[in-house]
Design a protein around this motif. Structure first.
Motif, PDB file in Angstrom:
ATOM      1  N   ASP A   3       0.842  -1.315   0.150  1.00 23.12           N
ATOM      2  CA  ASP A   3      -0.103   0.430  -0.166  1.00 23.12           C
ATOM      3  C   ASP A   3       1.020   0.774   0.295  1.00 23.12           C
ATOM      4  OD1 ASP A   3      -2.374  -1.473  -0.097  1.00 23.12           O
ATOM      5  OD2 ASP A   3      -2.444  -1.860   2.096  1.00 23.12           O
ATOM      6  N   VAL A   4       1.982   1.123   0.268  1.00 23.08           N
ATOM      7  CA  VAL A   4       2.669   3.072   0.261  1.00 23.08           C
ATOM      8  C   VAL A   4       3.485   2.629  -0.630  1.00 23.08           C
ATOM      9  CG1 VAL A   4       5.043   3.089   1.618  1.00 23.08           C
ATOM     10  CG2 VAL A   4       3.111   2.193   2.935  1.00 23.08           C
ATOM     11  N   VAL A   5       3.761   1.546  -1.117  1.00 26.28           N
ATOM     12  CA  VAL A   5       4.316   1.643  -2.742  1.00 26.28           C
ATOM     13  C   VAL A   5       3.517   2.599  -3.718  1.00 26.28           C
ATOM     14  CG1 VAL A   5       5.234  -0.188  -4.307  1.00 26.28           C
ATOM     15  CG2 VAL A   5       6.521  -0.639  -2.076  1.00 26.28           C
ATOM     16  N   TRP A   6       2.306   2.158  -3.528  1.00 24.13           N
ATOM     17  CA  TRP A   6       1.056   2.302  -4.047  1.00 24.13           C
ATOM     18  C   TRP A   6       0.731   4.403  -3.856  1.00 24.13           C
ATOM     19  CZ3 TRP A   6      -0.368   1.135  -8.955  1.00 24.13           C
ATOM     20  CH2 TRP A   6       0.265   0.394  -9.596  1.00 24.13           C
ATOM     21  N   ALA A   7       0.621   4.117  -2.573  1.00 29.38           N
ATOM     22  CA  ALA A   7       0.732   5.818  -2.377  1.00 29.38           C
ATOM     23  C   ALA A   7       2.002   6.123  -3.055  1.00 29.38           C
ATOM     24  CB  ALA A   7       0.534   6.271  -0.776  1.00 29.38           C
ATOM     25  N   PHE A   8       3.032   6.341  -3.132  1.00 36.08           N
ATOM     26  CA  PHE A   8       3.547   6.564  -3.549  1.00 36.08           C
ATOM     27  C   PHE A   8       3.956   6.284  -5.801  1.00 36.08           C
ATOM     28  CE2 PHE A   8       5.878   6.761   0.576  1.00 36.08           C
ATOM     29  CZ  PHE A   8       6.267   7.598   0.517  1.00 36.08           C
ATOM     30  N   ALA A   9       3.390   5.412  -5.986  1.00 40.96           N
ATOM     31  CA  ALA A   9       3.874   5.513  -7.213  1.00 40.96           C
ATOM     32  C   ALA A   9       2.686   6.141  -7.791  1.00 40.96           C
ATOM     33  CB  ALA A   9       3.466   3.783  -7.906  1.00 40.96           C
ATOM     34  N   VAL A  10       1.405   5.840  -7.598  1.00 40.84           N
ATOM     35  CA  VAL A  10       0.415   6.295  -8.402  1.00 40.84           C
ATOM     36  C   VAL A  10       0.852   7.942  -8.368  1.00 40.84           C
ATOM     37  CG1 VAL A  10      -1.680   7.217  -8.525  1.00 40.84           C
ATOM     38  CG2 VAL A  10      -1.288   4.603  -7.410  1.00 40.84           C
ATOM     39  N   PRO A  11       0.674   8.550  -7.494  1.00 38.72           N
ATOM     40  CA  PRO A  11       0.639  10.620  -7.554  1.00 38.72           C
ATOM     41  C   PRO A  11       2.377  10.385  -8.717  1.00 38.72           C
ATOM     42  CG  PRO A  11       0.803   9.655  -5.482  1.00 38.72           C
ATOM     43  CD  PRO A  11       0.666   8.212  -6.449  1.00 38.72           C
ATOM     44  N   LEU A  12       3.249   9.383  -8.665  1.00 40.64           N
ATOM     45  CA  LEU A  12       4.171   9.808  -9.166  1.00 40.64           C
ATOM     46  C   LEU A  12       3.926   9.695 -10.507  1.00 40.64           C
ATOM     47  CD1 LEU A  12       7.686  10.530  -9.438  1.00 40.64           C
ATOM     48  CD2 LEU A  12       7.875   7.890  -9.492  1.00 40.64           C
ATOM     49  N   ILE A  13       3.312   8.254 -10.905  1.00 51.09           N
ATOM     50  CA  ILE A  13       3.003   7.997 -12.361  1.00 51.09           C
ATOM     51  C   ILE A  13       1.969   9.331 -12.883  1.00 51.09           C
ATOM     52  CG2 ILE A  13       1.003   6.379 -13.954  1.00 51.09           C
ATOM     53  CD1 ILE A  13       2.527   4.377 -11.690  1.00 51.09           C
ATOM     54  N   ILE A  14       0.888   9.863 -12.329  1.00 51.60           N
ATOM     55  CA  ILE A  14       0.656  10.700 -12.784  1.00 51.60           C
ATOM     56  C   ILE A  14       0.931  12.085 -12.881  1.00 51.60           C
ATOM     57  CG2 ILE A  14      -1.900  12.489 -11.675  1.00 51.60           C
ATOM     58  CD1 ILE A  14      -3.095   9.779 -10.371  1.00 51.60           C
ATOM     59  N   ILE A  17       3.251  10.983 -16.794  1.00 57.06           N
ATOM     60  CA  ILE A  17       2.308  11.370 -17.835  1.00 57.06           C
ATOM     61  C   ILE A  17       1.756  12.646 -17.652  1.00 57.06           C
ATOM     62  CG2 ILE A  17      -0.228  10.340 -18.135  1.00 57.06           C
ATOM     63  CD1 ILE A  17       0.520   7.781 -17.437  1.00 57.06           C
ATOM     64  N   PHE A  18       0.831  13.623 -16.792  1.00 52.51           N
ATOM     65  CA  PHE A  18      -0.179  14.675 -17.205  1.00 52.51           C
ATOM     66  C   PHE A  18       0.750  16.132 -16.441  1.00 52.51           C
ATOM     67  CE2 PHE A  18      -3.343  11.776 -15.824  1.00 52.51           C
ATOM     68  CZ  PHE A  18      -3.878  11.917 -16.863  1.00 52.51           C
ATOM     69  N   VAL A  19       1.510  16.070 -15.563  1.00 55.31           N
ATOM     70  CA  VAL A  19       2.037  17.893 -14.986  1.00 55.31           C
ATOM     71  C   VAL A  19       4.037  17.685 -15.487  1.00 55.31           C
ATOM     72  CG1 VAL A  19       3.431  18.778 -13.306  1.00 55.31           C
ATOM     73  CG2 VAL A  19       1.102  17.429 -13.319  1.00 55.31           C
ATOM     74  N   ALA A  20       4.000  16.870 -15.749  1.00 53.01           N
ATOM     75  CA  ALA A  20       6.081  16.906 -16.739  1.00 53.01           C
ATOM     76  C   ALA A  20       5.850  17.071 -17.799  1.00 53.01           C
ATOM     77  CB  ALA A  20       6.566  16.035 -16.419  1.00 53.01           C
ATOM     78  N   PRO A  21       5.305  16.423 -18.855  1.00 49.01           N
ATOM     79  CA  PRO A  21       4.834  17.009 -20.283  1.00 49.01           C
ATOM     80  C   PRO A  21       4.975  18.717 -20.693  1.00 49.01           C
ATOM     81  CG  PRO A  21       4.063  14.723 -19.862  1.00 49.01           C
ATOM     82  CD  PRO A  21       4.165  15.288 -18.792  1.00 49.01           C
ATOM     83  N   ILE A  22       3.477  18.820 -19.756  1.00 50.89           N
ATOM     84  CA  ILE A  22       2.675  20.193 -19.976  1.00 50.89           C
ATOM     85  C   ILE A  22       3.993  21.405 -19.625  1.00 50.89           C
ATOM     86  CG2 ILE A  22       0.971  21.745 -18.933  1.00 50.89           C
ATOM     87  CD1 ILE A  22      -0.805  19.832 -19.029  1.00 50.89           C
ATOM     88  N   TRP A  23       4.783  20.376 -18.217  1.00 53.71           N
ATOM     89  CA  TRP A  23       6.083  21.422 -17.800  1.00 53.71           C
ATOM     90  C   TRP A  23       6.944  21.869 -19.165  1.00 53.71           C
ATOM     91  CZ3 TRP A  23       8.261  20.194 -12.421  1.00 53.71           C
ATOM     92  CH2 TRP A  23       9.139  21.144 -11.719  1.00 53.71           C
ATOM     93  N   LEU A  24       7.104  20.540 -19.259  1.00 53.03           N
ATOM     94  CA  LEU A  24       8.886  20.679 -20.202  1.00 53.03           C
ATOM     95  C   LEU A  24       8.199  21.451 -21.307  1.00 53.03           C
ATOM     96  CD1 LEU A  24       9.658  17.327 -19.957  1.00 53.03           C
ATOM     97  CD2 LEU A  24      10.884  19.909 -19.322  1.00 53.03           C
TER      98      LEU A  24
END
Length: 78
Positions: A3-14, A17-24
């Motif tokens: 559960d801890v791994v998913w708690a960090f993985a899901v926000p990182l994946i989001i 996918i969404f924030v980093a490309p727009i930011w770049l």
């Protein structure tokens, strides 16, 4: 633990996918605009402002010369 791994993985994946490309995209777009320099309108405005500043400097020099001739102590009054 999983559960801890998913708690960090899901926000990182989001984020990736969404924030980093727009930011770049926005980052490099702004870098390109800064690197292009002044536009033609901005250059024309800069030349016009420079000419106005030169005229104003000439006028101020003339006024100071006239005041020095007419009232030599005018600088000491301020």
């Amino acid at each position: 633990m999983e559960d801890v791994v998913w708690a960090f993985a899901v926000p990182l994946i989001i984020f990736m996918i969404f924030v980093a490309p727009i930011w770049l995209i926005l980052h490099y777009r702004s870098k390109r605009q800064v690197g292009q320099g002044l536009s033609e309108d901005e250059r024309a405005q800069l030349v016009q402002l420079s000419q106005q500043a030169e005229k104003m400097a000439d006028r101020i020099a003339t006024l100071e010369r006239l005041l020095d001739e007419d009232s030599p102590q005018w600088r000491n009054k301020a």
